[in-house]
Design a protein around this motif. Structure first.
Motif, PDB file in Angstrom:
ATOM      1  N   GLN A   8       0.809  -1.222   0.000  1.00  9.86           N
ATOM      2  CA  GLN A   8       0.000   0.000   0.000  1.00  9.86           C
ATOM      3  C   GLN A   8       0.839   1.267   0.000  1.00  9.86           C
ATOM      4  OE1 GLN A   8      -2.905  -0.210   3.214  1.00  9.86           O
ATOM      5  NE2 GLN A   8      -2.902  -2.447   3.128  1.00  9.86           N
ATOM      6  N   GLU A   9       2.152   1.141   0.021  1.00 12.22           N
ATOM      7  CA  GLU A   9       3.016   2.314   0.066  1.00 12.22           C
ATOM      8  C   GLU A   9       3.304   2.836  -1.346  1.00 12.22           C
ATOM      9  OE1 GLU A   9       6.534   1.976   2.525  1.00 12.22           O
ATOM     10  OE2 GLU A   9       5.560   0.439   3.750  1.00 12.22           O
ATOM     11  N   PRO A  10       3.687   4.102  -1.471  1.00 13.49           N
ATOM     12  CA  PRO A  10       4.063   4.639  -2.777  1.00 13.49           C
ATOM     13  C   PRO A  10       5.305   3.940  -3.323  1.00 13.49           C
ATOM     14  CG  PRO A  10       3.711   6.398  -1.183  1.00 13.49           C
ATOM     15  CD  PRO A  10       3.725   5.121  -0.414  1.00 13.49           C
ATOM     16  N   VAL A  11       5.459   3.942  -4.627  1.00 15.85           N
ATOM     17  CA  VAL A  11       6.633   3.459  -5.371  1.00 15.85           C
ATOM     18  C   VAL A  11       6.669   1.935  -5.487  1.00 15.85           C
ATOM     19  CG1 VAL A  11       9.158   3.402  -5.527  1.00 15.85           C
ATOM     20  CG2 VAL A  11       8.008   5.487  -4.758  1.00 15.85           C
ATOM     21  N   TYR A  12       6.402   1.200  -4.400  1.00 20.04           N
ATOM     22  CA  TYR A  12       6.567  -0.256  -4.442  1.00 20.04           C
ATOM     23  C   TYR A  12       5.734  -0.925  -5.531  1.00 20.04           C
ATOM     24  CZ  TYR A  12       9.415  -0.247  -0.229  1.00 20.04           C
ATOM     25  OH  TYR A  12      10.432  -0.050   0.679  1.00 20.04           O
ATOM     26  N   PRO A  13       4.449  -0.541  -5.736  1.00 17.85           N
ATOM     27  CA  PRO A  13       3.713  -1.155  -6.847  1.00 17.85           C
ATOM     28  C   PRO A  13       4.366  -0.901  -8.205  1.00 17.85           C
ATOM     29  CG  PRO A  13       2.197  -0.105  -5.319  1.00 17.85           C
ATOM     30  CD  PRO A  13       3.572   0.301  -4.907  1.00 17.85           C
ATOM     31  N   GLU A  14       4.990   0.274  -8.368  1.00 16.93           N
ATOM     32  CA  GLU A  14       5.674   0.578  -9.625  1.00 16.93           C
ATOM     33  C   GLU A  14       6.891  -0.310  -9.833  1.00 16.93           C
ATOM     34  OE1 GLU A  14       6.389   4.793 -10.286  1.00 16.93           O
ATOM     35  OE2 GLU A  14       4.991   5.278  -8.659  1.00 16.93           O
ATOM     36  N   LEU A  15       7.450  -0.837  -8.747  1.00 21.10           N
ATOM     37  CA  LEU A  15       8.631  -1.693  -8.843  1.00 21.10           C
ATOM     38  C   LEU A  15       8.271  -3.164  -8.988  1.00 21.10           C
ATOM     39  CD1 LEU A  15      10.763  -0.034  -6.012  1.00 21.10           C
ATOM     40  CD2 LEU A  15      10.910   0.388  -8.473  1.00 21.10           C
ATOM     41  N   GLY A  16       6.982  -3.461  -9.092  1.00 20.77           N
ATOM     42  CA  GLY A  16       6.548  -4.845  -9.238  1.00 20.77           C
ATOM     43  C   GLY A  16       6.701  -5.649  -7.969  1.00 20.77           C
ATOM     44  N   PHE A  17       6.551  -5.005  -6.819  1.00 22.77           N
ATOM     45  CA  PHE A  17       6.786  -5.686  -5.545  1.00 22.77           C
ATOM     46  C   PHE A  17       5.703  -6.710  -5.233  1.00 22.77           C
ATOM     47  CE2 PHE A  17       5.594  -5.829  -1.032  1.00 22.77           C
ATOM     48  CZ  PHE A  17       6.730  -6.442  -0.521  1.00 22.77           C
ATOM     49  N   LYS A  18       6.140  -7.906  -4.778  1.00 21.20           N
ATOM     50  CA  LYS A  18       5.246  -8.936  -4.258  1.00 21.20           C
ATOM     51  C   LYS A  18       5.886  -9.534  -3.007  1.00 21.20           C
ATOM     52  CE  LYS A  18       3.178 -10.284  -8.686  1.00 21.20           C
ATOM     53  NZ  LYS A  18       2.943 -11.408  -9.641  1.00 21.20           N
ATOM     54  N   PRO A  19       5.126  -9.671  -1.916  1.00 23.46           N
ATOM     55  CA  PRO A  19       5.707 -10.179  -0.675  1.00 23.46           C
ATOM     56  C   PRO A  19       6.199 -11.613  -0.823  1.00 23.46           C
ATOM     57  CG  PRO A  19       3.565  -9.170  -0.267  1.00 23.46           C
ATOM     58  CD  PRO A  19       3.711  -9.305  -1.751  1.00 23.46           C
ATOM     59  N   VAL A  20       7.262 -11.932  -0.087  1.00 24.56           N
ATOM     60  CA  VAL A  20       7.736 -13.313   0.004  1.00 24.56           C
ATOM     61  C   VAL A  20       7.210 -13.909   1.305  1.00 24.56           C
ATOM     62  CG1 VAL A  20       9.789 -12.866  -1.373  1.00 24.56           C
ATOM     63  CG2 VAL A  20       9.908 -12.621   1.106  1.00 24.56           C
ATOM     64  N   TYR A  21       7.001 -15.210   1.317  1.00 24.98           N
ATOM     65  CA  TYR A  21       6.477 -15.840   2.527  1.00 24.98           C
ATOM     66  C   TYR A  21       6.823 -17.322   2.547  1.00 24.98           C
ATOM     67  CZ  TYR A  21       2.718 -17.680  -0.458  1.00 24.98           C
ATOM     68  OH  TYR A  21       2.017 -18.323  -1.432  1.00 24.98           O
ATOM     69  N   ARG A  22       6.717 -17.904   3.716  1.00 24.64           N
ATOM     70  CA  ARG A  22       6.835 -19.346   3.923  1.00 24.64           C
ATOM     71  C   ARG A  22       5.661 -19.787   4.786  1.00 24.64           C
ATOM     72  NH1 ARG A  22      12.348 -21.654   2.906  1.00 24.64           N
ATOM     73  NH2 ARG A  22      13.490 -19.996   1.837  1.00 24.64           N
ATOM     74  N   LYS A  23       5.516 -21.092   4.996  1.00 20.31           N
ATOM     75  CA  LYS A  23       4.282 -21.575   5.594  1.00 20.31           C
ATOM     76  C   LYS A  23       4.438 -22.291   6.936  1.00 20.31           C
ATOM     77  CE  LYS A  23       1.875 -22.109   1.173  1.00 20.31           C
ATOM     78  NZ  LYS A  23       1.124 -23.044   0.288  1.00 20.31           N
ATOM     79  N   ASN A  24       5.636 -22.682   7.326  1.00 19.39           N
ATOM     80  CA  ASN A  24       5.766 -23.524   8.516  1.00 19.39           C
ATOM     81  C   ASN A  24       5.627 -22.759   9.825  1.00 19.39           C
ATOM     82  OD1 ASN A  24       6.112 -25.807   6.954  1.00 19.39           O
ATOM     83  ND2 ASN A  24       8.343 -25.628   6.909  1.00 19.39           N
ATOM     84  N   GLY A  25       5.970 -21.469   9.842  1.00 19.72           N
ATOM     85  CA  GLY A  25       5.724 -20.648  11.014  1.00 19.72           C
ATOM     86  C   GLY A  25       6.632 -20.879  12.197  1.00 19.72           C
TER      87      GLY A  25
END
Length: 409
Positions: free
Chosen positions: A253-270
């Motif tokens: 939701q921040e400025p600039v990041y969508p323009e850079l093609g940002f997608k969060p990284v994640y894992r599932k085991n916690g």
């Protein structure tokens, strides 16, 4: 031998589910407020049966500095520097969140070049923060080699921040309308060369953390944060993304990041291991984002003059530890009337009470605490509110809040 099923009740009684027999607590172990593994003072109260941890309580309130109260009556120009001192490790995020909030009350938009340069420094700051977080975890499980390697790599990232801003930690980089100084081609090239040099180091650390038998023994399946825990305690940042909740990343939701093609990284085991690996994943992602910033850096001025108006604003950014919120009100003339800071460490530390029980040993509970990337100075903000009257009853240290609640109950 068949392992008996047990449940842990809130009054710290361990009950055998099949027989109903209550098994006694053998010891209560305080960790802190001063302890070699704690970077800052707080107390973790552990109840154990033998070595197994069966209950955990976190007691805060040893590091309250009253920053929000000190800000009241200040011009926003001075308060911005104080915001940066809420937390030394993620100081840039605090400064950026405060300045971004003030900009929402101003007429006009910040300079696009300035916004891109903010992202550049913010991602450098994220890398150094993640490296020291992982280093602290490895120190907690006594893997000193990984501790030293991570800290050495972090020094090179701090050199990049100094190259751009002039300082390593408290940079004073963000100003209303953009950033304080522009950058040169040589500075950007030096940063890119350094990132190229340390990328292989971070990949190596991630591979070691994933495959080293000792690290896996101490980290895999330990301190598991479930999605139920995330909903109950409002866990944010890499701690939530390690449990399969990528939408927790405020950069969406921040400025600039969508323009850079940002997608969060994640894992599932916690578990502890997943949190370490997510931070390494984000370090590598931050390097890619910085490269895109340099490639797409707009021409023009790095700063615009903006007139700040009075009003109330809520601003959020993704600090290295997670969602950071500044809720503030400015009076006429840009004077700070009120500020409330909600840092990611508040929920991230509190979830330890849910995930430490069941740890095979006291050492594992302490390592789980370190895996949460805790910042005690960040979370010393407590307010007791009467919901019926809508009045603030008490502000201050956790111990003061607890004593007040005891007196009124």
């Amino acid at each position: 031998m068949k392992r008996r099923r047990r449940e842990i009740r809130s009054n710290v009684q361990v009950v055998d589910v099949e027989t109903g027999e209550i098994e006694p607590i053998s010891h209560r172990i305080p960790v802190g407020p001063n302890h070699p593994i704690l970077k800052e003072p707080l107390r973790i109260k552990l109840a154990v049966r033998g070595e197994e941890v069966v209950d955990c309580k976190v007691e805060m309130g040893y590091c309250h500095r009253g920053i929000e109260k000190i800000m009241e009556g200040m011009p926003w120009q001075k308060a911005a520097f104080l915001a940066e001192r809420v937390c030394g490790i993620c100081s840039h995020a605090h400064n950026m969140c405060f300045i971004g909030g003030v900009e929402k009350l101003a007429e006009g938009d910040p300079a696009p070049r300035g916004l891109f340069l903010r992202v550049l420094v913010q991602e450098l700051d994220r890398i150094q923060s993640h490296l020291i977080a992982n280093a602290a975890y490895f120190y907690s499980i006594e893997h000193e080699t990984m501790f030293v390697w991570n800290m050495n790599t972090r020094e090179r990232v701090l050199d990049c921040i100094e190259e751009i801003t002039g300082n390593r930690i408290l940079t004073g980089w963000n100003v209303v309308g953009g950033v304080r100084m522009d950058v040169t081609e040589d500075q950007l090239n030096n940063v890119l060369e350094t990132l190229d040099a340390i990328r292989d180091d971070v990949i190596t650390y991630r591979r070691i953390a994933s495959n080293d038998p000792f690290i896996k023994l101490r980290s895999r399946g330990v301190g598991v944060i479930t999605k139920d825990h995330i909903r109950k305690y409002r866990v944010v940042g890499p701690q939530a993304r390690a449990s399969g909740v990528p939408e927790s990343d405020m950069r969406l939701q921040e400025p600039v990041y969508p323009e850079l093609g940002f997608k969060p990284v994640y894992r599932k085991n916690g578990d502890n291991l997943s949190r370490i690996l997510v931070r390494y994943d984000e370090c590598l992602q931050s390097m890619e984002l910085i490269e895109r910033v340099v490639d797409e850096l707009p021409e023009g001025r790095h700063r615009r003059e903006l007139e700040v108006d009075a009003g109330h604003v809520d601003n959020r950014v993704e600090a290295p530890r997670g969602e950071l919120v500044y809720d503030m009100e400015l009076a006429s003339g840009g004077i700070v009337k009120r500020v409330t800071i909600r840092t990611p460490s508040v929920p991230n530390i509190r979830v330890l009470e849910a995930i430490a029980p069941g740890s095979p040993s006291i050492a594992d509970a302490v390592a789980t605490y370190a895996s949460l990337d805790p910042c005690v100075a960040c979370n010393e903000r407590f307010v007791v509110i009467d919901e019926r009257e809508g009045k603030v009853l008490l502000e201050g240290k956790a111990r003061e809040v607890i004593r007040a609640c005891s007196r009124t109950s």
